[in-house]
Design an enzyme around this catalytic site. Structure first.
Site, PDB file in Angstrom:
ATOM      1  N   PRO A   2     -11.018   6.586  17.633  1.00  0.00           N
ATOM      2  CA  PRO A   2     -10.022   7.190  18.496  1.00  0.00           C
ATOM      3  C   PRO A   2      -8.755   6.347  18.598  1.00  0.00           C
ATOM      4  CG  PRO A   2     -11.898   6.376  19.764  1.00  0.00           C
ATOM      5  CD  PRO A   2     -12.023   5.867  18.395  1.00  0.00           C
ATOM      6  N   GLU A   3      -7.638   7.036  18.700  1.00  0.00           N
ATOM      7  CA  GLU A   3      -6.355   6.412  18.970  1.00  0.00           C
ATOM      8  C   GLU A   3      -6.000   6.720  20.430  1.00  0.00           C
ATOM      9  OE1 GLU A   3      -3.514   7.362  15.868  1.00  0.00           O
ATOM     10  OE2 GLU A   3      -5.115   7.713  14.438  1.00  0.00           O
ATOM     11  N   LYS A  55      -5.761   1.206  22.981  1.00  0.00           N
ATOM     12  CA  LYS A  55      -7.011   1.881  22.637  1.00  0.00           C
ATOM     13  C   LYS A  55      -8.197   1.303  23.395  1.00  0.00           C
ATOM     14  CE  LYS A  55      -5.032   2.434  18.029  1.00  0.00           C
ATOM     15  NZ  LYS A  55      -5.120   2.001  16.624  1.00  0.00           N
ATOM     16  N   ARG A 300      -3.709   1.285   4.401  1.00  0.00           N
ATOM     17  CA  ARG A 300      -4.258   2.524   4.948  1.00  0.00           C
ATOM     18  C   ARG A 300      -3.738   3.723   4.170  1.00  0.00           C
ATOM     19  NH1 ARG A 300      -5.719   1.610  10.232  1.00  0.00           N
ATOM     20  NH2 ARG A 300      -7.083   3.381   9.908  1.00  0.00           N
TER      21      ARG A 300
END
Length: 310
Positions: A2-3, A55, A300
């Site tokens: 999750p962000e 986060k 990424r």
DNA sequence: GCCAGCCTGTTG
DNA sequence: CAACAGGCTGGC
């Protein structure tokens, strides 16, 4: 996993039941995910509040009974601890007494695949549940994480900033701290970096991850691999405004569930339906229909429209 | 900066 | 089978 929008959605979903959260027991299936646990007993704590920073989730815990001097097992007060705890919690005048009031902060980072799930106490925990908090009301909170990257750390309240990750976070993008001047100045300091690595840098902005970095850059019409020094001030000002817009929209859609993500009640989010480029390699750009490309930036996968983004 | 490493599961 | 996955850390 999750962000910021997903962590915020989890926080809100858990907070709905906050009044019911008196921890009666903690079961540890996989101790690796829990750090500092040996310093504390988690029995008879109450979750007072759940906060978010980037986060990270921060659980404010309060204990009303003295752990160092527990009543004997034959003591009636101890056996009816549940009633006692509730009674004391209703009377705020007790909360300043250090002999019966202690506070801790529990720091949780879910990393890639971590989940926090409210379940029934009698229901066996799902596979990959590493910690289960049992509550007096018959519910439980499971920390579940397939890849086991997530971590739970416990601190005396106020000492949680010993955690370097938390201590070094940049401003919250949805707060007043995230000013245009701050963003432009930081970009000035990172002129030779690629813009996407700046967005992913938690010391610069807290809470953006791979999805929202790609989506923000698409809307700002900036390629993820573009050097910050080559981006005009006008474009950077635009990007600064877009970041909170996207994050707010994603929170409004209860986060992005394209894979594992669910909130505290197991509900998926809807923002995956709004994504323009993330995980859309080869699919047409929603604006110009050019196929979305995927490249590696800052280690990424990065998705962008080669026509719209310069 | 980059890149392996931490893990397990899914996808091509 | 190899490559990859919402993240971060530590070693160069």
């Amino acid at each position: 996993m999750p962000e910021l929008p997903e962590v915020e959605t989890i926080r809100r979903s858990l907070l709905k039941n906050i009044d019911k959260f008196f921890i009666s027991e903690i079961i540890i299936y996989h101790p690796d995910v829990l750090l500092n646990i040996e310093n504390f007993s988690l029995k008879n704590w109450k979750i007072q509040n759940i906060r978010r920073r980037g986060k990270y989730l921060l659980f404010d815990l309060q204990k009303y009974f003295d752990v160092l001097n527990p009543p004997s097992e034959n003591n009636k007060a101890f056996n009816s601890i549940s009633k006692e705890t509730k009674a004391i919690n209703q009377n705020s005048s007790f909360s300043n007494d250090p002999s019966i009031s202690q506070k801790m902060t529990m720091l949780i980072h879910l990393r890639m695949t971590g989940k926090l799930l409210i379940e029934e106490k009698d229901v066996l925990p799902a596979k990959h549940t590493h910690v289960r908090f049992l509550f007096e009301n018959g519910k439980s909170l499971d920390f579940n994480d397939v890849r086991r990257f997530g971590r739970i750390k416990l601190f005396k309240s106020g000492e949680e900033f010993q955690d370097q990750g938390l201590a070094n976070l940049g401003p919250e993008p949805l707060s007043d701290e995230f000013t245009k001047d701050y963003f432009l100045q930081t970009c000035q300091h990172h002129r030779k970096s690629q813009i996407k690595s700046l967005l992913l840098n938690q010391k610069v902005i807290a809470g953006i991850g791979n999805i929202y970095a790609d989506e923000s850059l698409f809307r700002a019409k900036i390629r993820p691999d573009r050097l910050i020094g080559d981006i005009s001030q006008k474009e950077l000002i635009n990007l600064h405004q877009i970041i909170p817009d996207i994050l707010e929209e994603a929170i409004g859609h209860r986060g992005t569930s394209f894979r594992d993500y669910v909130d505290g009640f197991g509900n998926k989010g809807f923002f995956q339906l709004q994504l323009a480029v993330y995980h859309k390699t080869g699919q047409p750009c929603p604006i110009c229909k050019t196929p979305i490309q995927k490249i590696k930036v800052a280690g990424r996968s990065s998705h962008f429209c080669p026509h719209c983004q310069k």
